[in-house]
Design a protein around this motif. Structure first.
Motif, PDB file in Angstrom:
ATOM      1  N   SER A   1      17.681 -91.572 -32.298  1.00 19.48           N
ATOM      2  CA  SER A   1      16.309 -91.653 -31.800  1.00 19.48           C
ATOM      3  C   SER A   1      15.943 -90.385 -31.030  1.00 19.48           C
ATOM      4  O   SER A   1      14.844 -89.838 -31.194  1.00 19.48           O
ATOM      5  N   MET A   2      16.858 -89.894 -30.205  1.00 21.64           N
ATOM      6  CA  MET A   2      16.588 -88.679 -29.433  1.00 21.64           C
ATOM      7  C   MET A   2      16.557 -87.434 -30.308  1.00 21.64           C
ATOM      8  O   MET A   2      15.939 -86.435 -29.933  1.00 21.64           O
ATOM      9  N   ARG A   3      17.219 -87.478 -31.455  1.00 24.95           N
ATOM     10  CA  ARG A   3      17.111 -86.351 -32.388  1.00 24.95           C
ATOM     11  C   ARG A   3      15.669 -86.171 -32.840  1.00 24.95           C
ATOM     12  O   ARG A   3      15.162 -85.045 -32.943  1.00 24.95           O
ATOM     13  N   LEU A   4      14.999 -87.278 -33.107  1.00 24.91           N
ATOM     14  CA  LEU A   4      13.617 -87.236 -33.585  1.00 24.91           C
ATOM     15  C   LEU A   4      12.606 -87.142 -32.447  1.00 24.91           C
ATOM     16  O   LEU A   4      11.552 -86.520 -32.600  1.00 24.91           O
ATOM     17  N   TYR A   5      12.930 -87.760 -31.317  1.00 22.83           N
ATOM     18  CA  TYR A   5      12.015 -87.768 -30.177  1.00 22.83           C
ATOM     19  C   TYR A   5      12.777 -87.378 -28.910  1.00 22.83           C
ATOM     20  O   TYR A   5      13.075 -88.217 -28.067  1.00 22.83           O
ATOM     21  N   PRO A   6      13.124 -86.105 -28.781  1.00 24.05           N
ATOM     22  CA  PRO A   6      13.895 -85.650 -27.615  1.00 24.05           C
ATOM     23  C   PRO A   6      13.075 -85.779 -26.335  1.00 24.05           C
ATOM     24  O   PRO A   6      11.892 -85.433 -26.319  1.00 24.05           O
ATOM     25  N   PRO A   7      13.675 -86.272 -25.264  1.00 18.89           N
ATOM     26  CA  PRO A   7      12.928 -86.413 -24.005  1.00 18.89           C
ATOM     27  C   PRO A   7      12.311 -85.102 -23.522  1.00 18.89           C
ATOM     28  O   PRO A   7      11.197 -85.092 -23.003  1.00 18.89           O
ATOM     29  N   VAL A   8      13.044 -83.999 -23.656  1.00 24.95           N
ATOM     30  CA  VAL A   8      12.503 -82.670 -23.319  1.00 24.95           C
ATOM     31  C   VAL A   8      12.369 -81.912 -24.638  1.00 24.95           C
ATOM     32  O   VAL A   8      13.344 -81.347 -25.136  1.00 24.95           O
ATOM     33  N   PRO A   9      11.168 -81.913 -25.235  1.00 20.13           N
ATOM     34  CA  PRO A   9      11.032 -81.383 -26.596  1.00 20.13           C
ATOM     35  C   PRO A   9      11.091 -79.871 -26.705  1.00 20.13           C
ATOM     36  O   PRO A   9      11.419 -79.336 -27.759  1.00 20.13           O
ATOM     37  N   VAL A  10      10.750 -79.168 -25.612  1.00 20.21           N
ATOM     38  CA  VAL A  10      10.687 -77.703 -25.649  1.00 20.21           C
ATOM     39  C   VAL A  10      11.274 -77.147 -24.368  1.00 20.21           C
ATOM     40  O   VAL A  10      11.087 -77.720 -23.288  1.00 20.21           O
ATOM     41  N   ASN A  11      11.986 -76.043 -24.486  1.00 14.48           N
ATOM     42  CA  ASN A  11      12.474 -75.338 -23.306  1.00 14.48           C
ATOM     43  C   ASN A  11      12.414 -73.845 -23.598  1.00 14.48           C
ATOM     44  O   ASN A  11      12.305 -73.443 -24.758  1.00 14.48           O
ATOM     45  N   SER A  12      12.450 -73.036 -22.563  1.00 10.71           N
ATOM     46  CA  SER A  12      12.326 -71.598 -22.802  1.00 10.71           C
ATOM     47  C   SER A  12      13.105 -70.792 -21.781  1.00 10.71           C
ATOM     48  O   SER A  12      13.393 -71.261 -20.673  1.00 10.71           O
ATOM     49  N   VAL A  13      13.451 -69.583 -22.189  1.00 11.65           N
ATOM     50  CA  VAL A  13      14.100 -68.598 -21.318  1.00 11.65           C
ATOM     51  C   VAL A  13      13.359 -67.277 -21.520  1.00 11.65           C
ATOM     52  O   VAL A  13      12.420 -67.194 -22.306  1.00 11.65           O
ATOM     53  N   GLN A  14      13.795 -66.256 -20.806  1.00 10.58           N
ATOM     54  CA  GLN A  14      13.132 -64.950 -20.904  1.00 10.58           C
ATOM     55  C   GLN A  14      14.178 -63.860 -21.084  1.00 10.58           C
ATOM     56  O   GLN A  14      15.191 -63.827 -20.379  1.00 10.58           O
ATOM     57  N   ALA A  15      13.935 -62.979 -22.037  1.00 13.88           N
ATOM     58  CA  ALA A  15      14.896 -61.910 -22.336  1.00 13.88           C
ATOM     59  C   ALA A  15      14.862 -60.835 -21.258  1.00 13.88           C
ATOM     60  O   ALA A  15      13.801 -60.266 -20.976  1.00 13.88           O
ATOM     61  N   ARG A  16      16.018 -60.530 -20.679  1.00 10.66           N
ATOM     62  CA  ARG A  16      16.093 -59.451 -19.693  1.00 10.66           C
ATOM     63  C   ARG A  16      15.958 -58.089 -20.373  1.00 10.66           C
ATOM     64  O   ARG A  16      15.256 -57.213 -19.892  1.00 10.66           O
ATOM     65  N   ALA A  17      16.662 -57.945 -21.474  1.00  8.21           N
ATOM     66  CA  ALA A  17      16.663 -56.672 -22.209  1.00  8.21           C
ATOM     67  C   ALA A  17      16.383 -56.957 -23.677  1.00  8.21           C
ATOM     68  O   ALA A  17      16.556 -58.080 -24.154  1.00  8.21           O
ATOM     69  N   ALA A  18      15.947 -55.935 -24.391  1.00  8.90           N
ATOM     70  CA  ALA A  18      15.679 -56.075 -25.820  1.00  8.90           C
ATOM     71  C   ALA A  18      16.951 -56.522 -26.536  1.00  8.90           C
ATOM     72  O   ALA A  18      18.067 -56.161 -26.153  1.00  8.90           O
ATOM     73  N   ASP A  19      16.767 -57.297 -27.585  1.00 12.45           N
ATOM     74  CA  ASP A  19      17.916 -57.884 -28.279  1.00 12.45           C
ATOM     75  C   ASP A  19      17.514 -58.150 -29.727  1.00 12.45           C
ATOM     76  O   ASP A  19      16.336 -58.098 -30.085  1.00 12.45           O
ATOM     77  N   VAL A  20      18.509 -58.434 -30.555  1.00 12.56           N
ATOM     78  CA  VAL A  20      18.266 -58.848 -31.938  1.00 12.56           C
ATOM     79  C   VAL A  20      19.026 -60.155 -32.155  1.00 12.56           C
ATOM     80  O   VAL A  20      20.236 -60.229 -31.921  1.00 12.56           O
ATOM     81  N   LEU A  21      18.325 -61.195 -32.591  1.00 21.78           N
ATOM     82  CA  LEU A  21      18.942 -62.490 -32.825  1.00 21.78           C
ATOM     83  C   LEU A  21      19.750 -62.456 -34.120  1.00 21.78           C
ATOM     84  O   LEU A  21      19.551 -61.588 -34.968  1.00 21.78           O
ATOM     85  N   PRO A  22      20.676 -63.389 -34.292  1.00 25.67           N
ATOM     86  CA  PRO A  22      21.519 -63.396 -35.504  1.00 25.67           C
ATOM     87  C   PRO A  22      20.738 -63.415 -36.811  1.00 25.67           C
ATOM     88  O   PRO A  22      21.234 -62.913 -37.824  1.00 25.67           O
ATOM     89  N   ASP A  23      19.520 -63.978 -36.830  1.00 27.71           N
ATOM     90  CA  ASP A  23      18.754 -64.002 -38.076  1.00 27.71           C
ATOM     91  C   ASP A  23      17.971 -62.721 -38.309  1.00 27.71           C
ATOM     92  O   ASP A  23      17.213 -62.608 -39.270  1.00 27.71           O
ATOM     93  N   GLY A  24      18.142 -61.736 -37.412  1.00 26.66           N
ATOM     94  CA  GLY A  24      17.466 -60.455 -37.559  1.00 26.66           C
ATOM     95  C   GLY A  24      16.177 -60.326 -36.790  1.00 26.66           C
ATOM     96  O   GLY A  24      15.552 -59.257 -36.789  1.00 26.66           O
ATOM     97  N   THR A  25      15.732 -61.370 -36.103  1.00 28.35           N
ATOM     98  CA  THR A  25      14.501 -61.308 -35.320  1.00 28.35           C
ATOM     99  C   THR A  25      14.694 -60.425 -34.103  1.00 28.35           C
ATOM    100  O   THR A  25      15.615 -60.642 -33.301  1.00 28.35           O
ATOM    101  N   ALA A  26      13.823 -59.417 -33.960  1.00 29.00           N
ATOM    102  CA  ALA A  26      13.882 -58.528 -32.786  1.00 29.00           C
ATOM    103  C   ALA A  26      13.179 -59.187 -31.608  1.00 29.00           C
ATOM    104  O   ALA A  26      12.094 -59.748 -31.754  1.00 29.00           O
ATOM    105  N   VAL A  27      13.815 -59.120 -30.443  1.00 27.37           N
ATOM    106  CA  VAL A  27      13.258 -59.681 -29.209  1.00 27.37           C
ATOM    107  C   VAL A  27      13.044 -58.539 -28.230  1.00 27.37           C
ATOM    108  O   VAL A  27      13.972 -57.775 -27.942  1.00 27.37           O
TER     109      VAL A  27
END
Length: 520
Positions: free
Chosen positions: A380-406
């Protein structure tokens, strides 16, 4: 002269209007080409964001599902950018491998500082590590687990079940979401600082107007309002607009200031009383008392202790109630799942000694035996997670494993709601409610619970910030589900489809009206 001036202005504006038209046509074409994810010139993703604000979680899910790696670079007006992802590899990178580069960050901390101060949910660096270390020690003690289990048992059998039985006897509709939120607040206040706000009445007593007017009830109402209004700061189309309203003491910011004053005043009073009780040698087992008695707690000011307590209250108040509300809604349309839960609960009870068969509730060892109950709640929590969204902030530029530049300073938002619906993660039946996916496939009928990677199932977060209260949450949820389903049926109108409302947790906009029926 006027005619000549008008003609000149038309000539001047014509190329500008033409350029704007070209930009808009290009943006629309690009939007289609990039599967609904390309930003508009200047406005970024603001137009589709506003158009889908009433269904923001489902819109983000649809957009992410159309991206090759379930990741989107999000553009806000004014050039602010960030990344929204539901990609397990990206999440593992952000939440563990490169954890030091992705703190909560000033945007998150400033929005919640008035309410949470420098509590564990709202700090980074040394302050977070110190609180995490102290809390981690306490959460891993058996004495705290037993205290939590006793508290849950007392609240469940002394208040929640009697209230549900009265509802079954009267035949009246009950708002289950409101009831569970009240129960959860009573429970977490006892666990956090051994205080009883009495949001649910005792035993068979009906709730009175006098009870509603107490200082504890005002504290509960103010806490709910402060949480909801603080969450609202993240929903402005123009980031930071709330700061102007706060400076001018207008609207929601004025109400937030008033609510926080009530919450802080009440919590400060509890802390002062607890210090006095501890000086007199009174032994307590709640989190506040444990924290104050620990070596780390000796040097904490009342403000610091208040921030710690409010963070724990927030983490425990709406999370379990949100999870259970959505669970019981799903269960109302799945008699097959309900039947298997009842069978498992009956089997656990049958293993008791004859003299112990009718003892109400279940102890910790019995709850651990309920693998299917655990799977049903987890799914049930997989489909309706109590906290649906969370966020952090990048200190320095980075590249994610899928190639997305941050870029440095970008937000990175990980979306548990979308993650639970990604076919690339969970298969073609990702949107189906199927508890069996969590059981050992070798023997699904009698199978044991099989956990998933926390980077695929991020309901309790992952990495160094993984939720310390996970076991406490399952103790509470499994106790309620086992006891309620064993004795009662919670019937929801088959035509009722909840509308989601985004707060700090995932809630139902109109509550969950149910009719309670006693089982034969």
């Amino acid at each position: 002269m006027a005619i000549a001036l008008a003609a000149f202005l038309q000539l001047l504006l014509l190329p500008l209007l033409s350029l704007a038209a070209v930009f808009l046509l290009h943006a629309r074409a690009s939007w289609r080409l990039h599967k609904g994810a390309a930003p508009y010139p200047l406005l970024g993703h603001l137009p589709p964001f506003l158009a889908n604000r009433h269904r923001i979680l489902d819109w983000v899910t649809e957009v992410l599902a159309r991206q090759p790696t379930c990741t989107l670079v999000f553009h806000r007006p004014g050039g602010e950018r960030g990344v929204i992802t539901a990609n397990p590899a990206n999440l593992e990178h952000v939440m563990r491998a490169a954890f030091g580069n992705y703190p909560k960050g000033p945007r998150f901390a400033s929005a919640l500082h008035d309410f949470l101060g420098r509590g564990i949910l709202n700090v980074d660096g040394h302050a977070w590590r110190a609180q995490r270390k102290a809390a981690s020690y306490e959460f891993n003690t058996r004495s705290l687990r037993l205290f939590v289990a006793r508290t849950v048992h007392r609240e469940l059998h002394g208040r929640l079940l009697p209230l549900l039985r009265r509802a079954a006897g009267s035949g009246c509709r009950l708002d289950l979401q409101d009831t569970l939120e009240r129960y959860a607040f009573d429970n977490i206040c006892r666990v956090a600082f051994d205080h009883d706000p009495r949001q649910l009445p005792d035993g068979d007593a009906a709730e009175s107007a006098a009870t509603k007017s107490t200082a504890s009830s005002r504290f509960a109402d103010a806490f709910r309002d402060a949480a909801n209004l603080s969450a609202g700061r993240f929903r402005y189309a123009v980031p930071g607009l709330w700061k102007i309203k706060k400076a001018l003491n207008l609207g929601s910011e004025r109400r937030l200031r008033e609510s926080i004053a009530v919450v802080h005043g009440f919590a400060d009073g509890i802390i002062r009383s607890r210090r006095e009780e501890m000086r007199m040698g009174c032994e307590k087992h709640d989190l506040l008392s444990r924290f104050m008695a620990s070596q780390q707690g000796e040097g904490y000011t009342e403000t610091a202790l208040r921030d710690v307590v409010i963070s724990f209250l927030l983490a425990g108040r709406e999370t379990t109630s949100s999870a259970l509300t959505w669970f019981f809604w799903l269960l109302s349309s799945r008699p097959d799942v309900e039947r298997r839960i009842r069978e498992e609960v009956a089997a656990v009870r049958a293993r008791r000694a004859i003299s112990d068969l009718n003892r109400p509730g279940f102890d910790l060892d019995e709850l651990r035996e309920m693998h299917y109950v655990h799977a049903a709640i987890t799914e049930s929590m997989r489909l309706y997670p109590p906290v649906p969204v969370n966020s952090v902030q990048a200190r320095a530029a980075d590249v994610l494993p899928d190639g997305t530049a941050v870029g440095a300073g970008w937000f990175v938002s990980y979306n548990a709601y979308a993650m639970g619906r990604m076919e690339s993660v969970w298969g073609e039946d990702a949107r189906a409610y199927r508890p069996e996916r969590w059981l050992d496939p070798v023997s699904a009928e009698e199978g044991t619970f099989r956990p998933e990677s926390p980077f695929r199932y991020i309901v309790f977060h992952a990495g160094p910030r993984i939720c310390l209260g996970k076991e406490m949450a399952y103790i509470q949820m499994k106790s309620i589900v086992a006891s309620v389903v064993e004795e009662l049926e919670l019937a929801v109108d088959g035509g009722y489809t909840p509308r989601q409302v985004a707060s700090l947790t995932l809630r139902m906009a109109d509550g969950l009206p149910v009719r309670v029926k006693a089982r034969a």
